[in-house]
Scaffold this active site. Sequence first.
Site, PDB file in Angstrom:
ATOM      1  N   HIS A  89       2.178   8.768   4.960  1.00 21.36           N
ATOM      2  CA  HIS A  89       1.240   9.821   5.349  1.00 21.36           C
ATOM      3  C   HIS A  89       1.794  10.664   6.495  1.00 21.36           C
ATOM      4  CE1 HIS A  89      -2.130   9.189   2.750  1.00 21.36           C
ATOM      5  NE2 HIS A  89      -2.333   7.936   3.133  1.00 21.36           N
ATOM      6  N   HIS A 134      -9.876  -2.244   7.051  1.00 22.04           N
ATOM      7  CA  HIS A 134      -9.357  -1.055   6.385  1.00 22.04           C
ATOM      8  C   HIS A 134      -9.662  -1.133   4.887  1.00 22.04           C
ATOM      9  CE1 HIS A 134      -6.024   2.105   5.909  1.00 22.04           C
ATOM     10  NE2 HIS A 134      -6.885   2.599   6.772  1.00 22.04           N
ATOM     11  N   ASP A 145       2.067   2.723   3.621  1.00 22.16           N
ATOM     12  CA  ASP A 145       1.212   3.873   3.349  1.00 22.16           C
ATOM     13  C   ASP A 145       1.089   4.792   4.555  1.00 22.16           C
ATOM     14  OD1 ASP A 145      -1.069   5.198   1.737  1.00 22.16           O
ATOM     15  OD2 ASP A 145      -2.090   4.596   3.573  1.00 22.16           O
ATOM     16  N   SER A 186      -7.057   4.342  -1.286  1.00 19.80           N
ATOM     17  CA  SER A 186      -6.942   2.884  -1.209  1.00 19.80           C
ATOM     18  C   SER A 186      -8.266   2.165  -1.414  1.00 19.80           C
ATOM     19  CB  SER A 186      -6.351   2.471   0.149  1.00 19.80           C
ATOM     20  OG  SER A 186      -5.027   2.912   0.264  1.00 19.80           O
ATOM     21  N   ASP A 196      -1.253   0.119  -4.777  1.00 22.22           N
ATOM     22  CA  ASP A 196      -2.532   0.736  -5.116  1.00 22.22           C
ATOM     23  C   ASP A 196      -2.379   2.163  -5.617  1.00 22.22           C
ATOM     24  OD1 ASP A 196      -1.618   1.417  -2.599  1.00 22.22           O
ATOM     25  OD2 ASP A 196      -3.531   1.168  -1.589  1.00 22.22           O
ATOM     26  N   HIS A 197      -1.348   2.857  -5.146  1.00 18.47           N
ATOM     27  CA  HIS A 197      -1.110   4.245  -5.522  1.00 18.47           C
ATOM     28  C   HIS A 197       0.288   4.617  -5.052  1.00 18.47           C
ATOM     29  CE1 HIS A 197      -1.669   5.007  -1.278  1.00 18.47           C
ATOM     30  NE2 HIS A 197      -2.859   4.397  -1.346  1.00 18.47           N
ATOM     31  N   HIS A 228      -1.498  11.115  -1.287  1.00 19.66           N
ATOM     32  CA  HIS A 228      -1.028  10.162  -2.291  1.00 19.66           C
ATOM     33  C   HIS A 228      -0.516  10.908  -3.519  1.00 19.66           C
ATOM     34  CE1 HIS A 228      -4.106   7.074  -0.523  1.00 19.66           C
ATOM     35  NE2 HIS A 228      -3.058   7.266   0.256  1.00 19.66           N
ATOM     36  N   GLU A 235      -1.430  -7.766   2.159  1.00 19.14           N
ATOM     37  CA  GLU A 235      -1.160  -6.329   2.094  1.00 19.14           C
ATOM     38  C   GLU A 235      -0.119  -5.903   3.113  1.00 19.14           C
ATOM     39  OE1 GLU A 235      -3.396  -1.994   2.576  1.00 19.14           O
ATOM     40  OE2 GLU A 235      -3.949  -3.690   3.854  1.00 19.14           O
ATOM     41  N   ASP A 238       0.838  -1.195   0.000  1.00 22.48           N
ATOM     42  CA  ASP A 238       0.000   0.000   0.000  1.00 22.48           C
ATOM     43  C   ASP A 238       0.879   1.255   0.000  1.00 22.48           C
ATOM     44  OD1 ASP A 238      -1.864   2.118   0.696  1.00 22.48           O
ATOM     45  OD2 ASP A 238      -3.207   0.554   1.392  1.00 22.48           O
TER      46      ASP A 238
END
Length: 509
Positions: free
Chosen positions: A349, A184, A345, A121, A386-387, A464, A340, A71
């Site tokens: 952040h 999540h 991720d 996500s 995912d990004h 992101h 995952e 992620d």
Amino acid sequence: MNSFSMFFMFVAMTIVFVFARSVSKNPLPVVAFDEKNKDHWRAQAQWTLQSKLSQLQNKNVAKNIILFLGDGMSITTLAATRVYLGRQHGMTGEEIKLSFESFPYTGLAKTYCVDNNVADSACSGTAYLTGVKANSGTVGVTGAVKRGDCESARNSANTVTGLVDWAQRAGKSTGVVTTTRVTHASPAAAYAHSADRTWEGDADLPKRGLQCEDIASQLVQGHVGSHINVIMGGGRRNFLPRHEKDISGKHGSRNDNKNLIREWLLIKESMGVRPKYINSRREFYAKDYSNYDNILGLFSADHLPYNLDASEDDPSLTEMTQKAIEVLSKNTKGYFLFVEGGRIDTAHHETKARKALDETAEFAKAVEAALRLVNLDDTMIVVTSDHSHTMTYSGYSSRGSDILGLVNSKFNASDNLPYSTLSYANGPGYKPHQDFRRHNLMLDDMNDPDYTYPSLVPIPRETHGGEDVAVFATGPWAHLFSGNYEQNFIPHAIAYASCIGTGLTACNL
């Protein structure tokens, strides 16, 4: 073989190359590791060429499928993690590969949502798990559902299922493993339909009298969720009522007084299977799981801790992946497993670059562990993200520099103050100017795992990024993942290779 041994094997192959005459008309001589020697680079490139020329397309049916999702694992994150790992083992780092970077086929996936140019996500999880793109913040529904529109999400015409459902209908076992809460956004896209990713428990639902179903309830009671064989991750609070405490002494968060863990056990027993609930790493290893084919492991009230903060009683992503494969492999019809690495991720952040790279390294170890346990003749492994995120890697530092430190080159900043090799376009790491001068990073403790790396724009939570993400594939039909494509193509290619779902497959040509 541990992670470093795999890395060392790759480096060794770039140090010494011996080509037999049966492989090449002009075999290369043994070349000592010397990057200043032209023969080093020529031998390295020729070895790569020979390995690609010898690669045969595997067109077997994929009995087993493992989809690994890092992620927020941008290409920048991959490049920086190589250096982070390499330096831990006495190398410069740029020359190594992560476990999945040696997969024979790679591609790029476009990640945008139906309504946003930068994905979250939830919409991206819906794309790579169900094959349909959605709006930002929505899970398991089409683009006809706007975020928060519960009524539209309840319309079956607007809901979508994907790989987990397709695998179950084909008689395969299924599993979901994550380092985040199992409710999540990313894991939720595997089994739930929700107009808002934040509706993880009933306490999160809007108070407008709408009959929305929270994500935790869908995991335990839903048509797809209730048939998942292995679930491991965090998020116990969403399964327990407020008046009950978990093993760590923390109260649940549910308002409906339901104990969904107890309900999960009862539902599984009604299906005629032997379920097992575990809540700690100690229990993880204390039991013989040979008699169990349904496991619910909730190891934290919230997300699992970062690897750098974990205690001895917190299972690693590698351990959870190994246990999931062990349990799912009992099914002679095969399995689908979603894994995952979710805390890459969350670290980004927070602009905690050290933790983001360490979580990526742990993710690569989990992929390596899976490779040791499966047969690639009949098992497809796909690794993607995912990004991306806004972290950049720049500055012309010399080889061997600390990727998490300051740039050491002659290209100094015009204000003669140091700057970091890694930084973010936005986020909580913004360093306010003092006396009209940029913050002096020499005053910071950049070795602190919780150090927030500099960001240009001050916002509480870094965003992101919108660029494409990498896709790595090996096993049956892995060559389908070459090139550039929409993110929602991924599950269609997996379904084709494993002969599941209602679309075109290798079995119905």
